[in-house]
Write a protein that holds these residues in place. Sequence first.
Motif, PDB file in Angstrom:
ATOM      1  N   CYS A  22      -9.215   2.417  -3.276  1.00 56.37           N
ATOM      2  CA  CYS A  22     -10.031   1.614  -2.357  1.00 56.37           C
ATOM      3  C   CYS A  22     -11.105   2.469  -1.702  1.00 56.37           C
ATOM      4  O   CYS A  22     -12.257   2.068  -1.605  1.00 56.37           O
ATOM      5  CB  CYS A  22      -9.148   0.941  -1.307  1.00 56.37           C
ATOM      6  SG  CYS A  22      -8.140   2.092  -0.355  1.00 56.37           S
ATOM      7  N   CYS A  66       0.859  -1.192   0.000  1.00 60.81           N
ATOM      8  CA  CYS A  66       0.000   0.000   0.000  1.00 60.81           C
ATOM      9  C   CYS A  66       0.889   1.234   0.000  1.00 60.81           C
ATOM     10  O   CYS A  66       1.688   1.441   0.912  1.00 60.81           O
ATOM     11  CB  CYS A  66      -0.916   0.016   1.211  1.00 60.81           C
ATOM     12  SG  CYS A  66      -1.799   1.587   1.365  1.00 60.81           S
ATOM     13  N   LEU A  84      -0.604   4.195  -0.254  1.00 60.85           N
ATOM     14  CA  LEU A  84      -1.664   5.193  -0.042  1.00 60.85           C
ATOM     15  C   LEU A  84      -2.032   5.898  -1.345  1.00 60.85           C
ATOM     16  O   LEU A  84      -2.421   7.050  -1.341  1.00 60.85           O
ATOM     17  CB  LEU A  84      -1.260   6.215   1.034  1.00 60.85           C
ATOM     18  CG  LEU A  84      -1.392   5.728   2.479  1.00 60.85           C
ATOM     19  CD1 LEU A  84      -0.842   6.773   3.451  1.00 60.85           C
ATOM     20  CD2 LEU A  84      -2.847   5.433   2.833  1.00 60.85           C
TER      21      LEU A  84
HETATM   22  S1  SF4 Z   1      -5.954   1.316  -3.196  1.00 62.35           S
HETATM   23 FE1  SF4 Z   1      -6.012   1.548  -0.970  1.00 62.35          FE
HETATM   24  S2  SF4 Z   1      -4.804  -0.171  -0.234  1.00 62.35           S
HETATM   25 FE2  SF4 Z   1      -4.280   0.080  -2.386  1.00 62.35          FE
HETATM   26  S3  SF4 Z   1      -2.500   1.407  -2.411  1.00 62.35           S
HETATM   27 FE3  SF4 Z   1      -4.288   2.708  -2.635  1.00 62.35          FE
HETATM   28  S4  SF4 Z   1      -4.717   3.338  -0.529  1.00 62.35           S
HETATM   29 FE4  SF4 Z   1      -3.400   1.544  -0.370  1.00 62.35          FE
END
Ligand code: SF4
Lengths: 111, 755
Positions: A78, A63, A65
């Motif tokens: 997400c 992750c 972010l």
């Molecule tokens: S989608 Fe969510 S879990 Fe995946 S990198 Fe981005 S912030 Fe992190």
Amino acid sequence: MAARNGLMIDYDFCTGCNSCVVACKQEHSYPVGKGGINLVEIMTPLPDDRIRIDYIPFTTAYCDLCYTRTTRGEQPACVKHCQAACMYFGTLPELAAKMEAKPHCVLFTPR
Amino acid sequence: MQVDENTKVYKMGAWSPGPGCHGGCGVEISVKDGKFVKIEGDVDHPYHEGRLCPRALALGQYINHPDRLRWPLKRVGERGSGKWARISWDEALDTCESKLRDIRDKYGAESMVFGQGTGRDSGGPILFLAYAYGSPNWTLFGLSGIACFTPRLAACFQVMGDMTFPDAAQFFPERYDDPDWKCPEVIVSWARNLQGSQCADHYFSGHYVTDMMKRGAKLIVVDPVNGWEASRAELWLRIRPGADGALALGMIKVIIEENLYNKEFVDKWTFGFDKLKAHVASMTLDEIEQITWVPKEKIILAARMYAKAKPASMRFGQPLDSNAEAVATIHGLASLWALTGNIDNPGGNIITRPPKGVTLYPYSTEEVIQLYGQEFVNKMNLKRIGADQYPLVKNFRSWAMSDDVLKQMETGTPYPVKGLWCQTNNFIAGTAQDPKRHWEAVRKLEFNVVVDTFMTPTAQLIADIVLPAAALSEKDSVFTTGVPCNPIYKVATVDEARPDWEINFELAKRLNPQAVPWANVRGLFDQRLAVIGKTFETLIDSGYVMAPKGDATTPYNRHEKGLLRPDGQPGFRTPSGKFEFYSQKFEEYGLNPLPYHEEPIESPFKTPEIYKDYPLIMMTGRRVGVMFHSEHRQIPWLRELNPHPSIDLHPDTAKEYGIKDGDWVLIEGTMGKAKRRAKITPIMHPKIVMAQHGWWIPEATYNGDGNPYKVWDINVNQLIPMGHNSKSGFGGAFTKTMLCRISKVKEGEEVNYGS
Ligand code: SF4
Ligand code: SF4
């Protein structure tokens, strides 16, 4: 120094839908076996022969972010796609303040 | 929107094929050099406000999958031999045209059956092709009693003239901020699994429940399984599968006898209350407790909580359609809405009609007539299979009756069936009960076509011609089976895959040019969209369309305003103009006019002798959110999340039969068997096992032995019969209630996923 960012999940409402998991994979083109977020399922027995199910989406070493998205001012993949709208992105102080009002939350601070 | 030089983003509605859903969401699709690159939710679209399901998010892996069907194929060996050759679209369509003409000339158009699966964006074009060709036999092929959604629709249309969904402000662009909307105090989730049916389903999306929970709604959950919603519910009724009709009667009884019903609504807007009252007076809560496995104290609590909430709404799902007398069960549920005045009120169960009545895929008799005219529909009824047997089937929605279609394929009476047009229906793996019987019947027909996106077990076993269907982003279409009305349009291509609408339009034009006066599919769409004041192009520009407040297709309280009936009078579209607890339509059709419970064909009460040898109840069909019916088993990101054809067992059940997590289990019923991989979970009831439906193993190579992709090893529908449909015709698929026994599979007999 600017405050660190994090992800907060109000897991009272997380239904385990897996949108976060797949959104992250699409965003980063992660293959099978690799992803920024995984779901943990916790079963807690309650009185009256009932089980409480909690899903906790758990960030992994992959992750980031959603650095590219968030620097463009967009929500992480997400957070945007979470069907229960129970994921929040922000600075740690912002998220901690939000958590105060809710009974069941977790905060992740991947760097 | 242009992102960079080569990448463009297009906003449109999402709908199958691809995400595998009944449509509704708004999405943004990025395309580079004519190829799909990415999909995201559209935050400006009111249906899901940017949220998106995992299946849609994996669309890239679906579209670009190496196993996608990319061009037409013809069979070059025996049926089922697995030998195919690539052909051109011209050859494919020429073959289809000439074979279909032959059948029509020799036996009559009715000898060709046009079967869909759960429908979605192929339902409209299949009906279109069938009627242009001249066959009345449009059906949901394989599913006994057409036991998905249609029983719900049929029941609601008879007793109240319309269908309902829980009000989640889905008819308003501002959604929950609309000042007229009220959050329900209580939502009943009845036979409805949010985790599995987590997203778009016509007028409702599973996560509207969490939206409303956040706004204060409390849950009553009716479910044999301790799912997520049950774990969050104020009250959870762990019902025995198939006993829903009895539970509804129990709640009705409590509400009437404790004087909790809405007297004003009942007096003014309902018919047959005294008969219903006398009916429920004749049964006791002790009896209902015994039938339902729900303690009577909980039945009383649920009835009080539902009736006292102002407002309250109720969601209900497919298990009710497979009840022995599905329509009677659903009549019971609808009676609860009427008793409490929760019909078309803010926060209750609102009447759902597509915006301004726009339709490309009819869900009611009225819509079929709107598209084809009464005279044509009457003509079709003369030869429609099942229309003479079942008055409700004859008078509702123009399906041919699935069980009778199968019988007629076998017997050839009253007239022979000679071919099957099978579009996006993988009946060998998922849709059909007694799938081997279906295989035997269909393999003897003269000509079968399968239209799909992947080579399925069904295509392998029955097809002479396989046509490759286009997925979301590769097709033009319009979503009209929910709200809002969404445009869907072609922005990318995958080799020679073609949209369902385009395939059927072209073939219909060849077979009956008079029925297809439009130059192209968009011309047809333009005509159908006229009621909402749009053309296909202008619909794309506006993004989506809702009908304004005050329209007959927008809530609330339309029965008071004279917006529901064709004569413009207040009331409902029923013979009495009221909600009918005592249904005059059912009476006319020779059915019981009052709601009632009927036991499944096998059950601890109905067949105690069978129950001795088969002491477990097998449920199948419960959705898993990352896959839709028999789809998505080959999509890596999704398969990773649901890798095995599983059977869920309670730890006590597993222990009793010496089964460990991951063991292969033999499930045996009175009419067949299948193998499944054990998943041990405390959410199950110890007397109930749950097998996922729709499984096949796409990665297993097929060698022409008649068992493509291991389907006969793992298809649990082999335990479920055809031909025991409800008296009305609609309902009675017994997908939740067959009795079974289980044992550990002997070593060496496990199912492996290789060849
Ligand atoms: S989608 Fe969510 S879990 Fe995946 S990198 Fe981005 S912030 Fe992190
Ligand atoms: S998308 Fe949201 S609701 Fe779905 S699993 Fe992830 S956190 Fe839970």
